[in-house]
Design an enzyme around this catalytic site. Structure first.
Site, PDB file in Angstrom:
ATOM      1  N   ASP A 144     -23.712 -31.074  22.874  1.00  0.00           N
ATOM      2  CA  ASP A 144     -23.583 -29.617  22.697  1.00  0.00           C
ATOM      3  C   ASP A 144     -24.833 -28.987  22.081  1.00  0.00           C
ATOM      4  O   ASP A 144     -24.875 -27.769  21.876  1.00  0.00           O
ATOM      5  CB  ASP A 144     -22.372 -29.304  21.800  1.00  0.00           C
ATOM      6  CG  ASP A 144     -21.068 -29.632  22.510  1.00  0.00           C
ATOM      7  OD1 ASP A 144     -21.041 -29.605  23.750  1.00  0.00           O
ATOM      8  OD2 ASP A 144     -20.078 -29.915  21.821  1.00  0.00           O
ATOM      9  N   SER A 159     -17.293 -38.961  28.387  1.00  0.00           N
ATOM     10  CA  SER A 159     -16.589 -37.756  27.945  1.00  0.00           C
ATOM     11  C   SER A 159     -15.545 -38.102  26.896  1.00  0.00           C
ATOM     12  O   SER A 159     -14.572 -38.812  27.176  1.00  0.00           O
ATOM     13  CB  SER A 159     -15.907 -37.066  29.134  1.00  0.00           C
ATOM     14  OG  SER A 159     -15.008 -36.085  28.642  1.00  0.00           O
TER      15      SER A 159
HETATM   16  C1  S3P Z   1     -15.669 -32.572  22.865  1.00  0.00           C
HETATM   17  C2  S3P Z   1     -16.349 -33.390  23.733  1.00  0.00           C
HETATM   18  C3  S3P Z   1     -17.533 -32.919  24.489  1.00  0.00           C
HETATM   19  C4  S3P Z   1     -18.137 -31.663  23.907  1.00  0.00           C
HETATM   20  C5  S3P Z   1     -17.087 -30.647  23.585  1.00  0.00           C
HETATM   21  C6  S3P Z   1     -16.102 -31.200  22.578  1.00  0.00           C
HETATM   22  C7  S3P Z   1     -14.472 -33.106  22.185  1.00  0.00           C
HETATM   23  O1  S3P Z   1     -17.125 -32.632  25.809  1.00  0.00           O
HETATM   24  O2  S3P Z   1     -19.089 -31.118  24.794  1.00  0.00           O
HETATM   25  O3  S3P Z   1     -17.680 -29.477  23.060  1.00  0.00           O
HETATM   26  O4  S3P Z   1     -13.969 -32.477  21.253  1.00  0.00           O
HETATM   27  O5  S3P Z   1     -14.013 -34.181  22.586  1.00  0.00           O
HETATM   28  P1  S3P Z   1     -17.052 -33.778  26.946  1.00  0.00           P
HETATM   29  O6  S3P Z   1     -16.025 -34.739  26.561  1.00  0.00           O
HETATM   30  O7  S3P Z   1     -16.674 -33.040  28.194  1.00  0.00           O
HETATM   31  O8  S3P Z   1     -18.434 -34.351  27.007  1.00  0.00           O
END
Ligand code: S3P
Length: 442
Positions: free
Chosen positions: A322, A168
């Site tokens: 995404d 994440s």
């Molecule tokens: C993001 C990380 C992703 C992505 C989100 C934006 C970011 O989420 O799905 O739309 O800006 O760091 P996760 O870190 O929960 O995977």
């Protein structure tokens, strides 16, 4: 609820510019707030999610606003310089805004209450509050560790050495932002590399961040705490590859189409969709145009293509996390059976995206099977039947993906609520209309 309907379109054509990258926009606002003085930002995504982050930093004493030309101005207060807000900080639909802000607040000796809309209040927050507690902040959370959350930060947070249990970028970024206020080195290890905009932008703002690849392909990211952050003065946010995906896939699917989306960020940790589409036989060309916010930028050209099925391995998931809704739409129109693996994180996005994709495809006559963390889609080898109503569960990417499906199906596709598109891609229906798409109220 604002239902929208899309109808089969003869052909799509034209040149457009993608809206500013949402991930980079959040980081640009937060880092500008953490430097002393003024930062000017062009290309910043002006949408509900980023407006919520801008309102939050303004309420914390770092005013952020935009002028008639769309240029943003942020007056930063330095690391540790934010002040207690008067009211609740409402991050709306934005997981990135909420999680990154929790990280920022760890190094501030103040209390703040963060909340969000129904979707955001149902999303897991313990993934950030648990490691951030180890740094010395206190969190009082709603049931299940969710928002609303009262965070109380500290003037002396502890540096952290942490292996991410889930891939994440939001968790990684929250910890790095908290590490800015801690004495010593904060180290984050990720076994599956995720988008690295925070690392790149922290460097742009003068922080010392190193990133080493581990023997198992993971990454060890080390941040020196308590840097003197310096604003680069002005920044230009590149276009969002996750938003560009919708018009580009539409061009691949609608016969005779050719569409260019200009100025797109092509960070290698964001381009898994484009790799998957290329494996499906898509005609996609990238023309490099420069750099912005530490990332390469390109114009992307897509021409209508006969697509075949694809198997997307679990290892690719963080690089296209995404983009599964729109890839699922492409797979529904391709020939053969596609399989996407390693999708457990899709369950905790703006909606349970695995379920929303499965139900939306089935409602439009596509044969699809979803299990705990994978999807199998039997492609129609051309336009699927359509004619269904898709329940978006308030998820902008589900709404946009299924509106693209309706541009090729034999009968129109209705999405139950198009209003959430404003969280990431205001003007989507109008921009698509300019390319020749038929998207309107049913
Ligand atoms: C993001 C990380 C992703 C992505 C989100 C934006 C970011 O989420 O799905 O739309 O800006 O760091 P996760 O870190 O929960 O995977």
């Amino acid at each position: 609820m604002q239902p929208l309907q899309s109808t089969a379109t003869a052909t799509l054509g034209g040149d457009i510019v993608a809206p500013g990258d949402k991930s980079i926009s959040h980081r640009a606002l937060l880092l500008s707030a953490l430097t002393v003085g003024q930062t000017e930002i062009d290309g910043l995504l002006t949408a509900e999610d980023t407006l919520a982050t801008a309102a939050a930093i303004s309420a914390l004493g770092a005013p952020a606003s935009y002028d008639e030309a769309g240029r943003w101005h942020v007056t930063g207060v330095g690391v540790g310089g934010l002040s207690a807000p008067e009211g609740v900080l409402d991050l709306g639909n934005s997981g990135t805004g909420a999680r990154l802000l929790l990280g920022v607040l760890v190094g501030h000796p103040l209390s703040a209450v963060l909340t969000g809309d129904d979707s955001l209040r149902s999303r897991p927050m313990a993934r950030v509050t648990e490691p951030l507690s180890r740094m010395g902040a206190r969190f009082v959370c709603a049931d299940g560790g969710r928002l609303p959350i009262t965070v109380t930060g500290t003037a002396d947070p502890l540096a952290l050495d942490y292996r991410l249990p889930v891939p994440s970028a939001q968790v990684k970024s929250a910890l790095l932002l908290a590490g800015l206020s801690a004495a010593g080195q904060t180290t984050i290890i990720e076994s599956k590399p995720t988008r690295d905009h925070s690392e790149r932008m922290l460097r742009l703002f003068g922080a010392n961040v190193s990133s080493e690849t581990e023997a198992d392909g993971g990454k060890r990211i080390t941040l020196e705490g308590q840097p003197e952050l310096v604003s680069p003065g002005s920044l230009t946010v590149p276009g969002d590859p996750s938003s560009a995906a919708f018009p580009l896939v539409a061009a691949l699917l609608v016969p005779g189409s050719r569409v260019t989306v200009g100025g797109v960020c092509i960070n290698a940790l964001r381009t898994g969709l484009y790799e998957s589409l290329s494996e499906m036989g898509a005609t996609l060309e990238f023309a490099l145009t420069g750099e912005a916010c530490g990332d390469s930028v390109a114009d992307l050209h897509a021409s209508a293509s006969a697509l075949r099925s694809v198997t997307v391995p679990a290892e690719r998931a963080p690089r296209m996390i995404d983009e599964y809704p729109i890839l699922a739409v492409a797979a529904a129109c391709a020939s053969g059976t596609s399989r996407f693996e390693g999708l457990d994180e899709l369950r905790v996005k703006e909606s349970d995206r695995l379920a929303a994709i499965t139900d939306g495809l089935a409602a439009n006559g596509v044969t699809v099977e979803g299990d705990a963390d994978s999807l199998t889609i039997m492609g129609a080898g051309g336009p699927p039947p359509g004619g269904g109503t898709v329940v978006t569960h308030g998820d902008h990417r589900i709404a946009m993906a299924f509106l693209v499906l309706g541009l090729v199906t034999r009968r129109p596709v209705i999405v139950d609520d198009g209003s959430t598109i404003a969280t990431s891609f205001p003007g989507f229906a109008e921009l698509m209309g300019g390319l020749g798409a038929c998207i309107a109220r049913p």
